[in-house]
Design a protein around this motif. Sequence first.
Motif, PDB file in Angstrom:
ATOM      1  N   ARG A 198       0.858  -1.188   0.000  1.00 28.34           N
ATOM      2  CA  ARG A 198       0.000   0.000   0.000  1.00 28.34           C
ATOM      3  C   ARG A 198       0.889   1.232   0.000  1.00 28.34           C
ATOM      4  O   ARG A 198       2.028   1.195   0.468  1.00 28.34           O
ATOM      5  N   ARG A 199       0.347   2.293  -0.536  1.00 27.30           N
ATOM      6  CA  ARG A 199       1.076   3.571  -0.596  1.00 27.30           C
ATOM      7  C   ARG A 199       0.814   4.345   0.684  1.00 27.30           C
ATOM      8  O   ARG A 199      -0.303   4.372   1.190  1.00 27.30           O
ATOM      9  N   ILE A 200       1.863   4.980   1.190  1.00 31.04           N
ATOM     10  CA  ILE A 200       1.764   5.886   2.326  1.00 31.04           C
ATOM     11  C   ILE A 200       2.485   7.159   1.885  1.00 31.04           C
ATOM     12  O   ILE A 200       3.694   7.257   2.000  1.00 31.04           O
ATOM     13  N   GLU A 201       1.727   8.067   1.274  1.00 29.05           N
ATOM     14  CA  GLU A 201       2.287   9.263   0.640  1.00 29.05           C
ATOM     15  C   GLU A 201       3.316   8.831  -0.400  1.00 29.05           C
ATOM     16  O   GLU A 201       2.990   8.113  -1.319  1.00 29.05           O
ATOM     17  N   TYR A 248       3.478  -9.932  11.630  1.00 24.32           N
ATOM     18  CA  TYR A 248       3.931  -9.459  10.326  1.00 24.32           C
ATOM     19  C   TYR A 248       5.337  -8.877  10.401  1.00 24.32           C
ATOM     20  O   TYR A 248       5.815  -8.477  11.459  1.00 24.32           O
ATOM     21  N   LEU A 249       5.946  -8.854   9.230  1.00 25.38           N
ATOM     22  CA  LEU A 249       7.222  -8.193   8.994  1.00 25.38           C
ATOM     23  C   LEU A 249       6.951  -7.182   7.895  1.00 25.38           C
ATOM     24  O   LEU A 249       6.408  -7.546   6.845  1.00 25.38           O
ATOM     25  N   GLN A 250       7.284  -5.933   8.143  1.00 23.76           N
ATOM     26  CA  GLN A 250       6.911  -4.862   7.220  1.00 23.76           C
ATOM     27  C   GLN A 250       8.121  -4.025   6.844  1.00 23.76           C
ATOM     28  O   GLN A 250       8.958  -3.693   7.689  1.00 23.76           O
ATOM     29  N   LEU A 251       8.194  -3.683   5.561  1.00 27.48           N
ATOM     30  CA  LEU A 251       9.167  -2.718   5.052  1.00 27.48           C
ATOM     31  C   LEU A 251       8.398  -1.482   4.633  1.00 27.48           C
ATOM     32  O   LEU A 251       7.378  -1.596   3.933  1.00 27.48           O
ATOM     33  N   ILE A 252       8.864  -0.315   5.046  1.00 26.10           N
ATOM     34  CA  ILE A 252       8.300   0.931   4.561  1.00 26.10           C
ATOM     35  C   ILE A 252       9.398   1.595   3.736  1.00 26.10           C
ATOM     36  O   ILE A 252      10.335   2.190   4.274  1.00 26.10           O
ATOM     37  N   ALA A 253       9.296   1.408   2.431  1.00 30.37           N
ATOM     38  CA  ALA A 253      10.282   1.941   1.493  1.00 30.37           C
ATOM     39  C   ALA A 253       9.978   3.419   1.266  1.00 30.37           C
ATOM     40  O   ALA A 253       8.877   3.751   0.824  1.00 30.37           O
ATOM     41  N   PRO A 254      10.932   4.307   1.560  1.00 31.91           N
ATOM     42  CA  PRO A 254      10.637   5.745   1.486  1.00 31.91           C
ATOM     43  C   PRO A 254      10.393   6.273   0.073  1.00 31.91           C
ATOM     44  O   PRO A 254       9.786   7.320  -0.091  1.00 31.91           O
ATOM     45  N   ASP A 255      10.870   5.556  -0.951  1.00 29.74           N
ATOM     46  CA  ASP A 255      10.679   6.023  -2.327  1.00 29.74           C
ATOM     47  C   ASP A 255      10.678   4.828  -3.282  1.00 29.74           C
ATOM     48  O   ASP A 255      10.919   3.687  -2.876  1.00 29.74           O
ATOM     49  N   GLN A 256      10.435   5.104  -4.544  1.00 33.53           N
ATOM     50  CA  GLN A 256      10.342   4.030  -5.547  1.00 33.53           C
ATOM     51  C   GLN A 256      11.676   3.333  -5.784  1.00 33.53           C
ATOM     52  O   GLN A 256      11.708   2.140  -6.095  1.00 33.53           O
ATOM     53  N   VAL A 281       0.175  -8.054  -3.554  1.00 33.37           N
ATOM     54  CA  VAL A 281      -1.264  -7.877  -3.444  1.00 33.37           C
ATOM     55  C   VAL A 281      -1.506  -6.471  -2.889  1.00 33.37           C
ATOM     56  O   VAL A 281      -1.165  -6.185  -1.750  1.00 33.37           O
ATOM     57  N   ALA A 282      -2.058  -5.613  -3.732  1.00 36.86           N
ATOM     58  CA  ALA A 282      -2.318  -4.235  -3.326  1.00 36.86           C
ATOM     59  C   ALA A 282      -3.535  -4.179  -2.417  1.00 36.86           C
ATOM     60  O   ALA A 282      -4.546  -4.832  -2.665  1.00 36.86           O
ATOM     61  N   ILE A 283      -3.397  -3.417  -1.321  1.00 30.59           N
ATOM     62  CA  ILE A 283      -4.538  -3.164  -0.449  1.00 30.59           C
ATOM     63  C   ILE A 283      -4.764  -1.665  -0.400  1.00 30.59           C
ATOM     64  O   ILE A 283      -3.829  -0.887  -0.443  1.00 30.59           O
ATOM     65  N   GLU A 284      -6.001  -1.296  -0.362  1.00 29.07           N
ATOM     66  CA  GLU A 284      -6.344   0.140  -0.365  1.00 29.07           C
ATOM     67  C   GLU A 284      -6.706   0.612   1.009  1.00 29.07           C
ATOM     68  O   GLU A 284      -7.312   0.037   1.787  1.00 29.07           O
TER      69      GLU A 284
END
Length: 169
Positions: A9-12, A138-146, A166-169
């Motif tokens: 999912r996108r976060i900004e 869960y294990l989560q990565l928050i990638a700051p950019d593309q 799998v995209a979640i909105e």
Amino acid sequence: MNAVILYTRRIEEATSFEFNVFDNQFATENLAVRKVMMAMLESVHPYLTQLEIEYNDSMLVEKLGARRAGELLRLLGSTKENTREHRSNDIVVSRSFHSEMSEEKYQYFYHMKDIAELPHYRLKEGNEDRIVFYFTRYLQLIAPDQQVAATFLNKLSSFSLPYKLVAIE
């Protein structure tokens, strides 16, 4: 091997990649799970500056033994001064601490045999979470950019680890 499922999912400007332990049906010490963690770490390595750990004394001692648990907490930066107690009805249910990230701490996480050795941790860039492991959920990565997101996916491919987004909105 079945593809690992990563919820996105996108976060900004950032992209979150979440590896849900239950949905993927892998043990936390499985090589596929470790490869997901290694790819996450490699993709954000230059950004990591802070570490936050939360643990329960008795659970950590049960898993690692008293001596190894103490050594690990010291390695990761736990001190009497920076450790906070979390209480419920005057009983300490967990402790947490923050410390500066170092190459030695990074190497600990990179070479961890079981990503659930510690129950809850956050590897951060300043105050921003970059990698979060939450109580075997869960294990989560928050990638700051593309660019970081692409690096993560390329690392998964270089580890020959099939994945499904799998995209979640």
